[in-house]
Every structure is written in structure tokens, then in C-alpha cells.
Design a protein around this motif. Sequence first.
Motif, PDB file in Angstrom:
ATOM      1  N   VAL A 202       0.895  -1.081  -0.365  1.00 35.62           N
ATOM      2  CA  VAL A 202      -0.120  -0.056   0.318  1.00 35.62           C
ATOM      3  C   VAL A 202       0.950   1.223   0.162  1.00 35.62           C
ATOM      4  N   GLU A 203       2.424   1.117   1.003  1.00 32.79           N
ATOM      5  CA  GLU A 203       2.483   1.927   0.742  1.00 32.79           C
ATOM      6  C   GLU A 203       3.792   2.687  -0.570  1.00 32.79           C
ATOM      7  N   ARG A 204       3.941   1.893  -1.450  1.00 34.08           N
ATOM      8  CA  ARG A 204       4.286   1.839  -2.414  1.00 34.08           C
ATOM      9  C   ARG A 204       3.601   2.708  -3.662  1.00 34.08           C
ATOM     10  N   ALA A 205       2.040   1.968  -3.210  1.00 31.10           N
ATOM     11  CA  ALA A 205       1.517   1.996  -4.708  1.00 31.10           C
ATOM     12  C   ALA A 205       0.698   3.370  -4.235  1.00 31.10           C
ATOM     13  N   LEU A 206       1.360   4.793  -3.044  1.00 35.01           N
ATOM     14  CA  LEU A 206       1.380   5.526  -2.230  1.00 35.01           C
ATOM     15  C   LEU A 206       2.094   6.507  -3.265  1.00 35.01           C
ATOM     16  N   LEU A 207       3.203   5.738  -2.954  1.00 37.35           N
ATOM     17  CA  LEU A 207       4.250   6.571  -2.979  1.00 37.35           C
ATOM     18  C   LEU A 207       3.858   6.894  -4.649  1.00 37.35           C
ATOM     19  N   VAL A 208       2.933   5.496  -5.680  1.00 39.92           N
ATOM     20  CA  VAL A 208       3.583   6.104  -7.271  1.00 39.92           C
ATOM     21  C   VAL A 208       2.203   6.884  -7.461  1.00 39.92           C
ATOM     22  N   ALA A 209       1.317   6.997  -5.863  1.00 39.80           N
ATOM     23  CA  ALA A 209       0.275   8.084  -6.774  1.00 39.80           C
ATOM     24  C   ALA A 209       0.708   9.263  -6.470  1.00 39.80           C
ATOM     25  N   ARG A 210       1.776   9.730  -5.276  1.00 42.28           N
ATOM     26  CA  ARG A 210       2.386  10.604  -5.336  1.00 42.28           C
ATOM     27  C   ARG A 210       3.133  11.908  -6.490  1.00 42.28           C
ATOM     28  N   HIS A 211       3.676  10.755  -7.148  1.00 39.08           N
ATOM     29  CA  HIS A 211       4.682  11.282  -8.140  1.00 39.08           C
ATOM     30  C   HIS A 211       3.728  10.947  -9.500  1.00 39.08           C
ATOM     31  N   LYS A 212       3.539  10.141  -9.422  1.00 39.48           N
ATOM     32  CA  LYS A 212       2.806   9.691 -11.122  1.00 39.48           C
ATOM     33  C   LYS A 212       1.411  10.793 -11.610  1.00 39.48           C
ATOM     34  N   THR A 213       0.723  10.720 -10.016  1.00 41.43           N
ATOM     35  CA  THR A 213      -0.876  11.653 -10.240  1.00 41.43           C
ATOM     36  C   THR A 213      -0.432  13.058  -8.924  1.00 41.43           C
ATOM     37  N   ALA A 214      -0.331  12.472  -7.630  1.00 40.33           N
ATOM     38  CA  ALA A 214      -0.745  13.986  -7.111  1.00 40.33           C
ATOM     39  C   ALA A 214       0.581  15.089  -7.601  1.00 40.33           C
ATOM     40  N   SER A 215       1.373  14.428  -7.950  1.00 38.82           N
ATOM     41  CA  SER A 215       2.465  16.150  -8.399  1.00 38.82           C
ATOM     42  C   SER A 215       2.233  16.613  -9.206  1.00 38.82           C
ATOM     43  N   TYR A 216       1.879  16.065 -10.614  1.00 41.32           N
ATOM     44  CA  TYR A 216       1.803  16.527 -11.800  1.00 41.32           C
ATOM     45  C   TYR A 216       0.851  17.144 -12.012  1.00 41.32           C
ATOM     46  N   THR A 217      -0.877  17.143 -11.258  1.00 35.71           N
ATOM     47  CA  THR A 217      -1.892  17.315 -11.758  1.00 35.71           C
ATOM     48  C   THR A 217      -3.111  17.698 -10.217  1.00 35.71           C
ATOM     49  N   VAL A 218      -1.811  18.677  -9.290  1.00 33.12           N
ATOM     50  CA  VAL A 218      -2.409  19.135  -8.450  1.00 33.12           C
ATOM     51  C   VAL A 218      -1.203  19.893  -7.854  1.00 33.12           C
ATOM     52  N   GLN A 219      -0.376  19.086  -7.329  1.00 36.11           N
ATOM     53  CA  GLN A 219       0.863  20.167  -6.052  1.00 36.11           C
ATOM     54  C   GLN A 219       1.692  21.121  -6.918  1.00 36.11           C
ATOM     55  N   ARG A 220       1.717  20.519  -8.283  1.00 36.70           N
ATOM     56  CA  ARG A 220       3.107  21.307  -9.054  1.00 36.70           C
ATOM     57  C   ARG A 220       2.084  22.248  -9.635  1.00 36.70           C
ATOM     58  N   PRO A 221       1.521  22.328 -11.133  1.00 37.11           N
ATOM     59  CA  PRO A 221       0.573  23.092 -11.046  1.00 37.11           C
ATOM     60  C   PRO A 221       0.159  24.498 -10.003  1.00 37.11           C
ATOM     61  N   LEU A 222       0.004  24.526  -9.083  1.00 37.28           N
ATOM     62  CA  LEU A 222      -0.197  24.956  -7.940  1.00 37.28           C
ATOM     63  C   LEU A 222       0.977  25.776  -8.184  1.00 37.28           C
ATOM     64  N   GLN A 223       1.705  25.092  -7.644  1.00 35.60           N
ATOM     65  CA  GLN A 223       2.922  25.886  -7.571  1.00 35.60           C
ATOM     66  C   GLN A 223       3.583  26.234  -8.961  1.00 35.60           C
ATOM     67  N   TYR A 224       3.519  26.243  -9.990  1.00 36.76           N
ATOM     68  CA  TYR A 224       4.227  26.706 -11.239  1.00 36.76           C
ATOM     69  C   TYR A 224       2.918  28.062 -11.025  1.00 36.76           C
ATOM     70  N   GLY A 225       1.973  27.818 -10.527  1.00 34.26           N
ATOM     71  CA  GLY A 225       0.871  29.068 -11.237  1.00 34.26           C
ATOM     72  C   GLY A 225       1.915  30.146 -10.476  1.00 34.26           C
ATOM     73  N   LEU A 226       2.298  29.866  -8.936  1.00 33.59           N
ATOM     74  CA  LEU A 226       2.610  30.803  -8.582  1.00 33.59           C
ATOM     75  C   LEU A 226       4.160  31.278  -8.621  1.00 33.59           C
ATOM     76  N   ALA A 227       4.206  30.500  -8.765  1.00 36.81           N
ATOM     77  CA  ALA A 227       5.921  31.328  -9.911  1.00 36.81           C
ATOM     78  C   ALA A 227       5.246  31.897 -10.824  1.00 36.81           C
ATOM     79  N   LEU A 228       4.366  31.600 -11.713  1.00 39.93           N
ATOM     80  CA  LEU A 228       4.341  32.937 -12.456  1.00 39.93           C
ATOM     81  C   LEU A 228       3.761  34.236 -12.346  1.00 39.93           C
ATOM     82  N   THR A 229       3.679  34.120 -10.701  1.00 41.37           N
ATOM     83  CA  THR A 229       3.223  35.626 -10.211  1.00 41.37           C
ATOM     84  C   THR A 229       4.878  36.433 -10.015  1.00 41.37           C
ATOM     85  N   ASP A 230       5.759  35.540  -9.571  1.00 37.72           N
ATOM     86  CA  ASP A 230       7.501  35.996  -9.648  1.00 37.72           C
ATOM     87  C   ASP A 230       7.012  36.481  -8.337  1.00 37.72           C
ATOM     88  N   GLN A 231       5.848  36.151  -7.070  1.00 38.31           N
ATOM     89  CA  GLN A 231       5.586  37.256  -5.808  1.00 38.31           C
ATOM     90  C   GLN A 231       6.446  35.800  -4.971  1.00 38.31           C
TER      91      GLN A 231
END
Length: 377
Positions: A202-231
Motif C-alpha cells: 500500500v505504501e509503495r502504491a501511494l508513493l506512485v500516486a504521489r509522483h504519477k498523479t498528485a505531483s503533476y495534477t495538483v501540487q506542481r501546477p499550483l506551485q507553477y501558477g504561483l511561480a508565474l506571479t514572480d512573488q
Amino acid sequence: MVNDTLEGNRHRGIPRQGASPHALIDAIQGTLADFLTTQIASLDAVDPALGRFARTARDLVLAKGKRLRPVFAYWGWRGAVGPDEPLEPVLPAFAALELMHTFALVHDDLMDESDTRRGRPTAHRIFANQHEHARRAGDSERFGSAAAILIGDLCLVWADQLLARAVTPPSVRAYYDRMRVEAIAGQYLDVLGETQPAEWSVERALLVARHKTASYTVQRPLQYGLALTDQLDGTIEDAYSGYGLAIGEAFQLRDDLLGVYGDPAVTGKPASDDLRTGKPTALLMLARKLATPAQLAELALDPAGAVNPADGSGGPTPAQLERRARVITETGAPARLEGMIEERVADGIAALARAQIHEDARTALIELAVRVTHRPA
């Protein structure tokens, strides 16, 4: 300076900001359509076959989708800049995420040997069918796979080109690149897991979910949007990270449930693909952990009846897949997964409470958290 893509979209009545989800998605869709029109014309001028190839890519990009990555990026940006900042200069940066997503989907469908996506044939099936109907030389499946790889690659290049048309600070590129690397890393772990089901957890499956889905679906897009502000604000970035990981994981857990119990007419994807291939999702790993010895025996994959990777033949029968789904339900794993989803949604919303962001963005992100984790498709 405003680029041609934005000029074309301005005539579509794009608002100063995406005042509603529909207005924002229409703006993203229009930006993509205008950009792809110019790309198709360029390839068409080289050879008509390339124009047809590019039109297939365009159809895959513009097919009905949730547009979640651009939407999360938008609210990550909007949370920092507020409602008065003009949308047009950064709109290509949001739309570029959808091209990156198409790259990931096309390659993922090929690796999973999926027949449909968004209710339409997948890229490798489209090209295999074209090859077969035209009675070309060689193997249709091999041609379909090769063409799909190239479609995905083309979309990734197009994403870079469209991002370059946005007005962005230098820091944006680092977030964009990290998002792409993490998505590929998660996809590799996903593929690896199918070859080592007995070693997964289960833990390894959640690690995959964190990188395959959580990172590029929600976490990094939010931070990417924040970076667009240069603030860049460390407190906001941390809040986006906490929210993004929690909601992104919950999104993938919902996907695991839909992959077994979803209605293909609604999801647009084949039913029970994960069960057919034995993909070690969090749902299946949890079911094995909770199963009685008898249930565990029923959930075990029979090597003699495995899917043939050459042509997708073989594998469990529909009746066997239905039985396996019932056994998973009987273990209590789906109910446990529902609880894990609720916990993550609560954690994600709590993470936003620490962020000094505009209230309309906070409200939108809370609504998104509930909507994307309790969806039927």
C-alpha cells in the motif's frame, strides 16, 4: 508582447480573468485550438501525411477533458495576484499543461494497452486501425505503437513551444521541469509495479500516486501558477504543497476505485483494466492486506492466464473480473479507501487555512478538492 495565439483568442471574448470555470476552460481551449491550427499548417506544408498526423494529435488534445492541471495552475496564480491581474499574458502557460498532459495520457494508454480514453479510441488504436484499413505493409499494432509514441513526443515539444509564448519569470521553468520529471518517475514506478506485484505494498502504491498523479495534477501546477506571479512566498508554496499532495493522492485513490467499479460510459475508459493487468494500485494492495487466505487466493493472478503483451490477448474472462471485483469489495478495501479519501480532503483543506491567499481562490480550491475527489469519471 502579446502573441498571435492570444490575439486570436481575444476575438473569442476572453475575460480579463476567468470569471467562471466555463470561461476559464473556454479560454484554455481557444488558446490550444489557435496554437494547434498554426502547428498543423506548418506540418501540412511539409507533407499532407504530417498534416493528418498533427490533426490526430489536435483531436486528442481538444477531446473532452477535465482540464484540471491548467485550472489548478490558474487558481495557484490567482490566489497570489488577486482578481485584477490580466489573464492574457499567462494564458499560454496554463494551456501548455494540457499539451503536457496529452503527452502523458498517450504514452500511458500505450503502456496500459488501453482501447479508449475520454470515450474515444486511444492514439495507438487510431493509428493501428488506419494502418489496417489502408492495407499497408508491416504489422498494424507495431505501427500504431510507434505513431503513438511520436504523438506523445510531439505534444511534449508543443507544450514547450506554447509555454515560451507566455510572459513568465525565469523561475517558472524549474517548476515546469520538476513537474515533468516527477510525472515520468511516477509512471516508471507504475510500470515497474506490474512486474513485481508480490513486492509491492500500500505504501509503495501511494508513493506512485504521489509522483504519477498528485505531483503533476495538483501540487506542481499550483506551485507553477504561483511561480508565474514572480512573488514566490514560502508560506503559500508550503500550503499549496500540502494541499496538492493530499488532494492529488485522494484524486488517484478515487481513480483506483473508478478503475474497478466505474461505468465505462461515464469514465470513457474500459472497465477493469487494472484488474485485467494486475496493476498494484492502492485498492488492490489494500484488498490483499485485508483479505482472508481464501480471498487472497482468488485475488492472485494466474500466470497461465496472463495478458499477452504482444497483442493484449488472454487474461481473465469478464466473469473472473467481476468475481475479483466482488472479492475486493468483500475485503472491505473500497470502504477503507473511501475513508482515506475523506482524510486527505480534510488535510488538504486544512493546509489552505495557513495560506495568505485571496478568498475567492481559497473558496475555489476547496470546491475543487471536493469535486475532483468525488467524481463519477
